[in-house]
Design a protein around this motif. Sequence first.
Motif, PDB file in Angstrom:
ATOM      1  N   SER A  91       2.417  -1.768  -7.478  1.00  0.00           N
ATOM      2  CA  SER A  91       2.173  -0.499  -7.822  1.00  0.00           C
ATOM      3  C   SER A  91       2.429   0.244  -6.486  1.00  0.00           C
ATOM      4  O   SER A  91       3.162   0.096  -5.702  1.00  0.00           O
ATOM      5  CB  SER A  91       0.430  -0.382  -8.003  1.00  0.00           C
ATOM      6  OG  SER A  91      -0.041  -0.772  -6.664  1.00  0.00           O
ATOM      7  N   HIS A  92       2.502   1.730  -6.813  1.00  0.00           N
ATOM      8  CA  HIS A  92       2.961   2.657  -5.790  1.00  0.00           C
ATOM      9  C   HIS A  92       2.082   2.444  -4.629  1.00  0.00           C
ATOM     10  O   HIS A  92       2.405   2.457  -3.190  1.00  0.00           O
ATOM     11  CB  HIS A  92       2.637   4.014  -6.245  1.00  0.00           C
ATOM     12  CG  HIS A  92       3.227   4.987  -5.285  1.00  0.00           C
ATOM     13  ND1 HIS A  92       4.346   5.267  -4.667  1.00  0.00           N
ATOM     14  CD2 HIS A  92       2.227   5.914  -4.450  1.00  0.00           C
ATOM     15  CE1 HIS A  92       4.428   6.229  -3.940  1.00  0.00           C
ATOM     16  NE2 HIS A  92       2.912   6.623  -3.617  1.00  0.00           N
ATOM     17  N   ALA A  93       0.760   2.398  -4.742  1.00  0.00           N
ATOM     18  CA  ALA A  93      -0.333   2.038  -3.605  1.00  0.00           C
ATOM     19  C   ALA A  93      -0.046   0.652  -2.891  1.00  0.00           C
ATOM     20  O   ALA A  93      -0.002   0.910  -1.709  1.00  0.00           O
ATOM     21  CB  ALA A  93      -1.670   2.020  -4.180  1.00  0.00           C
ATOM     22  N   GLU A  94       0.296  -0.392  -3.625  1.00  0.00           N
ATOM     23  CA  GLU A  94       0.668  -1.811  -2.852  1.00  0.00           C
ATOM     24  C   GLU A  94       2.056  -1.463  -2.315  1.00  0.00           C
ATOM     25  O   GLU A  94       2.230  -2.021  -1.135  1.00  0.00           O
ATOM     26  CB  GLU A  94       0.770  -2.626  -4.058  1.00  0.00           C
ATOM     27  CG  GLU A  94      -0.561  -2.849  -4.724  1.00  0.00           C
ATOM     28  CD  GLU A  94      -0.283  -4.096  -5.977  1.00  0.00           C
ATOM     29  OE1 GLU A  94      -1.303  -4.476  -5.965  1.00  0.00           O
ATOM     30  OE2 GLU A  94       0.589  -4.023  -6.437  1.00  0.00           O
ATOM     31  N   GLN A  95       2.851  -0.730  -2.699  1.00  0.00           N
ATOM     32  CA  GLN A  95       4.191  -0.616  -1.876  1.00  0.00           C
ATOM     33  C   GLN A  95       3.915   0.126  -0.708  1.00  0.00           C
ATOM     34  O   GLN A  95       4.603  -0.053   0.307  1.00  0.00           O
ATOM     35  CB  GLN A  95       5.139   0.190  -2.857  1.00  0.00           C
ATOM     36  CG  GLN A  95       5.630  -0.479  -4.075  1.00  0.00           C
ATOM     37  CD  GLN A  95       6.442   0.424  -4.679  1.00  0.00           C
ATOM     38  OE1 GLN A  95       7.654   1.081  -4.308  1.00  0.00           O
ATOM     39  NE2 GLN A  95       6.323   0.466  -6.133  1.00  0.00           N
ATOM     40  N   ARG A  96       3.117   1.003  -0.353  1.00  0.00           N
ATOM     41  CA  ARG A  96       2.624   1.717   0.866  1.00  0.00           C
ATOM     42  C   ARG A  96       2.173   0.918   1.797  1.00  0.00           C
ATOM     43  O   ARG A  96       2.182   1.016   3.109  1.00  0.00           O
ATOM     44  CB  ARG A  96       1.890   2.967   0.345  1.00  0.00           C
ATOM     45  CG  ARG A  96       2.489   4.039  -0.306  1.00  0.00           C
ATOM     46  CD  ARG A  96       1.316   5.165  -0.184  1.00  0.00           C
ATOM     47  NE  ARG A  96       0.378   5.216  -0.892  1.00  0.00           N
ATOM     48  CZ  ARG A  96      -0.842   4.924  -0.336  1.00  0.00           C
ATOM     49  NH1 ARG A  96      -0.778   4.988   0.772  1.00  0.00           N
ATOM     50  NH2 ARG A  96      -1.926   4.816  -1.167  1.00  0.00           N
TER      51      ARG A  96
END
Length: 545
Positions: free
Chosen positions: A480-485
């Motif tokens: 997810s986007h949060a995990e990529q960060r």
Amino acid sequence: MPLFEMEATPAGRFRVFLRAQLPFVLGTLAIAIVTLIARPDRLLTPTTVTAFAITVAASVAALLVPWERLTRAAMIVIAAADIVAVALLRAELMPFVPAVTVLALFPVLWLAYGFPWYGMVVAVVGSVFIIGYRFVYIGAWPATAAEWANIFAFPALIVGIAVIVFIAARHLRRNGLRLAEASRAQAEALREAKDAEAIAVGILNTVNAGVAFYDNEGRLDVANTLAHRMVEAVGFRLDEPPYAGDNVLAADRQSRIPYDQQIIPRALRGEIIDNHVEWLGPPDAQVAILASSGQVHSDDGRLLGTVVVAYDVTELADAVEVREQFLRTVSHELRTPITSITGFLDLLADAADPDDEKLQRYIEIVSRKTDDLFHRVGDLLHATETVKDLTIAPLDIGEIVRSAVDRVRGAASARGMRIEIVGPGAVAAEADAHQLFIAVTELLTNAIKFGEPDSMITAAYRTDGESVEIAVSNPGVGLSHAEQRRVFDRFYRTADARARQIQGFGLGLTNLRTIALAHSGAVRVDSAPGAGAQFTMSLPLHPPT
């Protein structure tokens, strides 16, 4: 009140008396003195006494009657009374004191300046009355054209002066109104500016950061309390050059930073500072700050000033240091018993009966798990490395990728995965071969752990002549986007990794990024939930030494 005085108060009434009526009274007194010297017998005639009485009565009324409570035109009565007094004095004293006619200027100018248009009407009529009354008084009219001309010359002169004064008065009033409005607007703007400054200072003193703003000439405009407190610990002031002090150390807490390389001097030179770490203060009371700076421009590109922001991150820095010390201590403390266990396992393997298959299998399992534990401890050691000591030498990127693929091929086969290498063959570059091998191996290991079983992993590399990219992609659950960060953060593990109980400390990608940064490169991830992931490491072909 007349327009001669804007303020409708008793004090305003007194000022009108001083400016309008008092000069007429003094002029009348002067005429009385001249008459006393020239023709004292004319001083007490009924006509002159009546004129003096009218002047006194008008003056007392101007001073005592509350004209400010009446209509604005009410005080015109005083000016009219003065005109009557002048007409009487002129009728009696004209042959002996010709200057008596000059008294007419006082009420006429007051009428022209102090009242609207009807003041002009009274002034013109009054001038004609002053001239004409004497002929009525003496009972004789002019006999020649020259005498008639003299009669009309004075009213014409008076009217001309009155018109000029009236126009000038209106112009002055308009300018006065505009000036008053501009003054009110300026006062309002100043009040709003002070309110805005108070709000800005209040906001700055509320935020948990030191903030200072310098104008385009490098002078301090505004700074909050925390900013002043930070620099006081160093030994300088925000509003006095050189904006730098002695007790400023780099992030390593050992290297002293020269004056011209400290935050504020750099910012005022126009440098853009982003998340720069410094330690401020004497050795026994140091604080860590995370500082940034930037320039502020108007809409037309004009430089307005420079803003410097610093956060106190001492607690965070201390926590990081404690964590690093803990990791180093635990890693070293674990390596010693693991080394002993490995040694004794070798001795046990040599002493065990080769025909005892069960015992040999147990020893093999313990050895494999010990090796796994040894590698985990190695990962912990790598996690404490923020700077890599590189040995840069010429190498072939394709060879590094192929060696890393050979290293993990067994683990991929265990999950039914195949690895495809896509690249142009040999790609010459300069890098640390060992560290680059670790990095590519970590990319492949990560793809094997989190990819779908029985799938294809692609290891691709390419160059554009200035840099090289190594990309490893795999089908899987994706990020997810949060995990990529957060995927490159130390010890971070995704929810999928925890749910599937995939072993690891969450340090591999952190080490990968450290290696890439040491080569002046970067790492990025492209992913979406359910669409797998691709990690790409880009490195310059010739990194700076």
